[in-house]
Design a protein around this motif. Structure first.
Motif, short mmCIF file in Angstrom:
data_model
loop_
_atom_site.label_atom_id
_atom_site.label_comp_id
_atom_site.label_asym_id
_atom_site.label_seq_id
_atom_site.Cartn_x
_atom_site.Cartn_y
_atom_site.Cartn_z
N VAL A 15 39.47 53.06 39.85
CA VAL A 15 39.61 54.68 39.37
C VAL A 15 40.94 55.17 39.86
CG1 VAL A 15 38.60 56.88 38.98
CG2 VAL A 15 37.10 55.02 38.81
N THR A 16 41.11 55.00 41.45
CA THR A 16 42.25 55.79 41.77
C THR A 16 43.47 55.12 41.42
OG1 THR A 16 42.04 54.48 43.82
CG2 THR A 16 40.95 56.30 43.79
N ALA A 17 43.56 53.99 40.89
CA ALA A 17 44.90 53.09 40.39
C ALA A 17 44.65 53.36 38.99
CB ALA A 17 44.81 51.66 40.77
N GLY A 18 44.20 54.28 38.26
CA GLY A 18 44.30 54.45 36.86
C GLY A 18 43.20 53.82 36.23
N GLY A 19 42.35 53.14 36.64
CA GLY A 19 41.03 52.63 35.85
C GLY A 19 41.44 51.22 35.58
N PHE A 20 40.86 50.27 34.67
CA PHE A 20 41.25 49.11 34.12
C PHE A 20 42.43 49.00 33.47
CE2 PHE A 20 40.67 45.20 31.46
CZ PHE A 20 40.32 44.33 32.46
N PRO A 21 43.28 48.08 33.68
CA PRO A 21 43.16 46.82 34.16
C PRO A 21 43.24 46.94 35.54
CG PRO A 21 45.29 46.89 33.28
CD PRO A 21 44.68 48.28 32.86
N ALA A 22 43.62 47.74 36.46
CA ALA A 22 43.43 47.64 37.96
C ALA A 22 42.14 47.57 38.28
CB ALA A 22 43.95 49.16 38.51
N ILE A 23 41.81 46.44 39.25
CA ILE A 23 40.64 45.99 39.60
C ILE A 23 40.35 46.36 40.99
CG2 ILE A 23 39.92 44.59 37.63
CD1 ILE A 23 40.71 42.29 39.46
N SER A 24 39.29 46.54 41.48
CA SER A 24 39.06 46.97 42.92
C SER A 24 39.06 45.66 43.64
CB SER A 24 37.47 47.54 42.91
OG SER A 24 36.47 46.32 42.66
N ALA A 25 39.16 45.61 45.04
CA ALA A 25 39.32 44.45 45.75
C ALA A 25 37.79 43.73 45.76
CB ALA A 25 39.40 44.98 47.21
N MET A 26 36.61 44.77 46.04
CA MET A 26 35.64 44.33 45.90
C MET A 26 34.63 45.39 44.90
SD MET A 26 33.40 41.94 46.94
CE MET A 26 31.66 41.67 47.00
N PRO A 27 34.15 44.94 43.80
CA PRO A 27 33.91 43.51 43.40
C PRO A 27 34.93 42.90 42.33
CG PRO A 27 32.61 44.95 42.12
CD PRO A 27 33.12 45.95 43.01
N GLY A 28 35.79 43.50 41.89
CA GLY A 28 36.65 43.13 40.78
C GLY A 28 37.45 41.68 41.23
N GLN A 29 38.33 41.95 42.34
CA GLN A 29 39.07 40.68 42.71
C GLN A 29 38.13 39.64 43.20
OE1 GLN A 29 42.28 41.90 45.44
NE2 GLN A 29 42.72 43.70 44.28
N PHE A 30 36.96 39.84 43.74
CA PHE A 30 35.93 39.11 44.23
C PHE A 30 35.70 38.21 42.81
CE2 PHE A 30 31.51 37.91 44.35
CZ PHE A 30 31.49 36.96 45.42
N LEU A 31 35.52 38.74 41.71
CA LEU A 31 34.93 38.12 40.55
C LEU A 31 36.14 37.52 39.80
CD1 LEU A 31 32.77 40.99 39.08
CD2 LEU A 31 32.05 38.80 40.01
N LEU A 32 37.38 38.03 40.05
CA LEU A 32 38.48 37.45 39.23
C LEU A 32 38.75 35.93 39.54
CD1 LEU A 32 40.62 38.10 37.23
CD2 LEU A 32 42.04 38.79 39.08
N LYS A 33 38.35 35.49 40.87
CA LYS A 33 38.55 33.87 41.28
C LYS A 33 37.56 33.20 40.41
CE LYS A 33 34.64 33.53 44.28
NZ LYS A 33 33.69 34.22 43.13
N ASP A 34 36.62 33.60 39.72
CA ASP A 34 35.93 32.70 38.76
C ASP A 34 36.60 32.23 37.54
OD1 ASP A 34 34.00 33.10 40.72
OD2 ASP A 34 32.46 34.34 39.58
#
Length: 176
Positions: free
Chosen positions: A124-143
């Motif tokens: 949210v602090t980066a403007g919301g999606f497509p900005a993703i959080s380190a956890m859990p967003g970037q954690f999931l992106l590796k998949d």
């Protein structure tokens, strides 16, 4: 009588033609990932770590209700270890080459749905999606990368699904 592997034109992914041997590192790194992650599912640490993903998933939330947090983790661990075994056997048997790759791809398709169901993925602090959080967003992106590796193995295991998956026998016949 033709076997199922011959009817479906299955082959061991790495036994294809030319550069397909580069798929071997994909298979064995996926094996390591599934052995490691699958084994971790038998710990309370991992069960509690994946609990928010499962609880918020419309596909998997039933597992907590039916099996509890640790039971759901055990079930997922068994599936992940079974995927590792299928991938290992797939280095030697065409049917398992396709089965292991399909199981792996299904795993990552499901985990990528967590992007839609897990709170906190969008930053949210980066403007919301497509900005993703380190956890859990970037954690999931590796998949997404692991899904790509799984699909590559699957396509190479199913002959006739493109030029990359031509069986060695067909190549020998065309060059003879």
């Amino acid at each position: 009588m033709r076997t199922l592997a011959h009817q479906l034109r299955l082959q061991i992914a790495e036994k294809g033609v030319e550069s397909l041997s580069i798929l071997a590192p994909l298979r064995w790194t996926l094996v390591i990932v599934f052995l490691w992650f699958g084994g971790m599912k038998f710990t309370a640490y991992e069960a509690n770590g994946i609990a928010p993903f499962i609880a918020n998933s419309p596909i998997m939330s039933w597992m907590h209700m039916l099996l509890g947090v640790q039971g759901a983790s055990y079930a997922i661990g068994i599936l992940e270890l079974s995927t590792a075994v299928a991938l290992i056997l797939g280095a030697f048997r065409p049917i398992f080459s396709a089965l292991g790759a399909a199981m792996s791809a299904a795993t990552y398709l499901i985990t990528l749905t967590f992007f839609l169901s897990t709170p906190g993925v969008a930053e949210v602090t980066a403007g919301g999606f497509p900005a993703i959080s380190a956890m859990p967003g970037q954690f999931l992106l590796k998949d997404l990368v692991l899904l790509g590796a799984s699909v590559s193995l699957l396509l190479a295991s199913v002959a006739g699904q493109g030029r990359l998956a031509r069986p060695v026998d067909d190549l020998e016949q065309t060059t003879a």
